[in-house]
Design an enzyme around this catalytic site. Structure first.
Site, PDB file in Angstrom:
ATOM      1  N   THR A 147      -5.162   8.760   1.028  1.00 28.97           N
ATOM      2  CA  THR A 147      -4.748   7.740   2.001  1.00 28.97           C
ATOM      3  C   THR A 147      -5.826   6.676   2.193  1.00 28.97           C
ATOM      4  O   THR A 147      -6.966   6.854   1.780  1.00 28.97           O
ATOM      5  CB  THR A 147      -4.478   8.391   3.378  1.00 28.97           C
ATOM      6  OG1 THR A 147      -5.681   8.994   3.850  1.00 28.97           O
ATOM      7  CG2 THR A 147      -3.385   9.443   3.274  1.00 28.97           C
ATOM      8  N   ASP A 148      -5.431   5.583   2.849  1.00 20.39           N
ATOM      9  CA  ASP A 148      -6.412   4.569   3.232  1.00 20.39           C
ATOM     10  C   ASP A 148      -6.272   4.244   4.716  1.00 20.39           C
ATOM     11  O   ASP A 148      -5.468   4.870   5.420  1.00 20.39           O
ATOM     12  CB  ASP A 148      -6.307   3.331   2.328  1.00 20.39           C
ATOM     13  CG  ASP A 148      -5.032   2.530   2.549  1.00 20.39           C
ATOM     14  OD1 ASP A 148      -4.416   2.617   3.631  1.00 20.39           O
ATOM     15  OD2 ASP A 148      -4.641   1.802   1.626  1.00 20.39           O
ATOM     16  N   PHE A 149      -7.061   3.299   5.187  1.00 20.47           N
ATOM     17  CA  PHE A 149      -7.125   3.008   6.629  1.00 20.47           C
ATOM     18  C   PHE A 149      -5.777   2.556   7.202  1.00 20.47           C
ATOM     19  O   PHE A 149      -5.597   2.559   8.420  1.00 20.47           O
ATOM     20  CB  PHE A 149      -8.201   1.940   6.905  1.00 20.47           C
ATOM     21  CG  PHE A 149      -7.715   0.531   6.718  1.00 20.47           C
ATOM     22  CD1 PHE A 149      -7.326   0.080   5.476  1.00 20.47           C
ATOM     23  CD2 PHE A 149      -7.640  -0.349   7.788  1.00 20.47           C
ATOM     24  CE1 PHE A 149      -6.878  -1.216   5.292  1.00 20.47           C
ATOM     25  CE2 PHE A 149      -7.187  -1.644   7.612  1.00 20.47           C
ATOM     26  CZ  PHE A 149      -6.795  -2.070   6.357  1.00 20.47           C
ATOM     27  N   GLY A 150      -4.838   2.164   6.347  1.00 21.72           N
ATOM     28  CA  GLY A 150      -3.507   1.794   6.814  1.00 21.72           C
ATOM     29  C   GLY A 150      -2.625   3.010   7.095  1.00 21.72           C
ATOM     30  O   GLY A 150      -1.490   2.872   7.534  1.00 21.72           O
ATOM     31  N   GLY A 151      -3.159   4.196   6.812  1.00 19.42           N
ATOM     32  CA  GLY A 151      -2.398   5.410   7.082  1.00 19.42           C
ATOM     33  C   GLY A 151      -1.434   5.771   5.961  1.00 19.42           C
ATOM     34  O   GLY A 151      -0.642   6.701   6.093  1.00 19.42           O
TER      35      GLY A 151
END
Lengths: 131, 131, 131, 131
Positions: free
Chosen positions: D15-19
């Site tokens: 995952t990344d910071f955007g969820g």
């Protein structure tokens, strides 16, 4: 007591130019096993955050690299949690290829309030599971 | 018009067992160049989200792999954006080692409302920058 | 003595769903700094393998996570090597955001013969550099 | 004809910071499915290299991102190969969450001589499998 374990296959994405698994990626494998241990207990990290307002956050990790894992290896990652104070868990983890120990890790995880990121007591169900 | 470009050094983490950069990682390099292009215009993705309620989301990516990048290579990643309708940008990108073209990519990015993830018009400052 | 340090920018690829840098990725950042320290001494890992038949391999890594790094952060990663026996180096490393210590690591690296993967004496130039 | 498919669980590392799953990581998932398709036919990439002197190398990849995958999702990645000339394969791939199409990809892979990296004819067993 049975030790929780989770299979991990090594893919190209996991390897580096030395033909072996890149050293940081063993920590990915360890997290997969911890996540599946939690799931086996009936919880996901997403559900813990949504329903209890709790998140787990790694505080420290120690990894010993003994033998390299390679492309196509079928590894097994073990996960032995124990309570470490009121607000954290400590996982002894091993990465095995058959009987062969490739790496072991000691990972400490704190229980935090999702909003404030302050340490908080482990939920009772976790304490009950690992005691 | 000058083409925006950003240097990328290849580290062990980027390589795979073939001794070359893993194919998915070229998309990481492309994103770094797009992020730095935006930063050169005075904006970060975090600031766009916080101050304008906008996020950019990749809708499609096409990559052609021509020659492999290797450990220690000093690459240059270019980024040529153009407006593509009212609500998206299209980036022509190239990954170069000196004069040598290693890969090129065509990446379409939509502008979305952060809360609803619905497409929305590109902010004027972006349109002005790429027109 | 000056401590070697290397800047690292946090990109989307480095973050996880918690909005912070994924815990394994700090080890990537640490390796970049070690690689650049070696390069500052005039050597790349590729050249060491080709010209001297030597490779460096991580034997153990201990990381303490103190505060999370976030998207767009400009970090500095330090690297203080010392000789640890005849055949290995030990790197004290810190990951900083300005004055703030986000993480520190202790990474032990063995010097191996490329073909056999057996431990071998550190090359003199390395010993001279870190003594 | 049955379409080959492979399950993929989404972990924090993906995952990344955007969820959501980071856009480059869908290409990792696609490669896992291609690798498992090959394995289901009785071959690994390592064995092909060792026994036949052949490697497969991605020449181009096109990905369309339709809906985001999220932490804990159980995805299915499909893999439909077809012969594309004498020396390459083309894989139509889809990433599904239940009935929902999250992404699709078109990946062209060339067959190369391991030593020279020159294109060479696909091995007969591969042609037989995909014809």
């Amino acid at each position: 007591m049975t030790v929780f374990s989770w299979p991990v296959r090594v893919y190209v994405e996991d390897t580096d130019f030395g033909g072996v698994v890149y050293y940081a990626n063993y920590l990915r494998f360890c997290e997969r096993a911890r996540t599946e241990w939690l799931r086996a207990k009936g919880w996901s990290q997403a559900a813990l955050a949504d329903e209890r307002g709790l998140i787990f956050s790694v505080v420290s990790a120690q990894v010993n690299y003994r033998r390299p894992a390679r492309l196509d290896d079928e590894l097994v990652v073990t996960c032995e949690p124990r309570v470490d104070g009121r607000a954290s868990l400590r996982f002894a983890q091993r990465i095995l290829r058959g009987e062969e120990l490739l790496a072991d890790a000691d990972v400490r995880v704190a229980c935090l309030v999702a909003g404030t990121l302050r340490p908080t007591r482990l939920p009772d169900f976790v304490v009950a599971e690992v005691a």
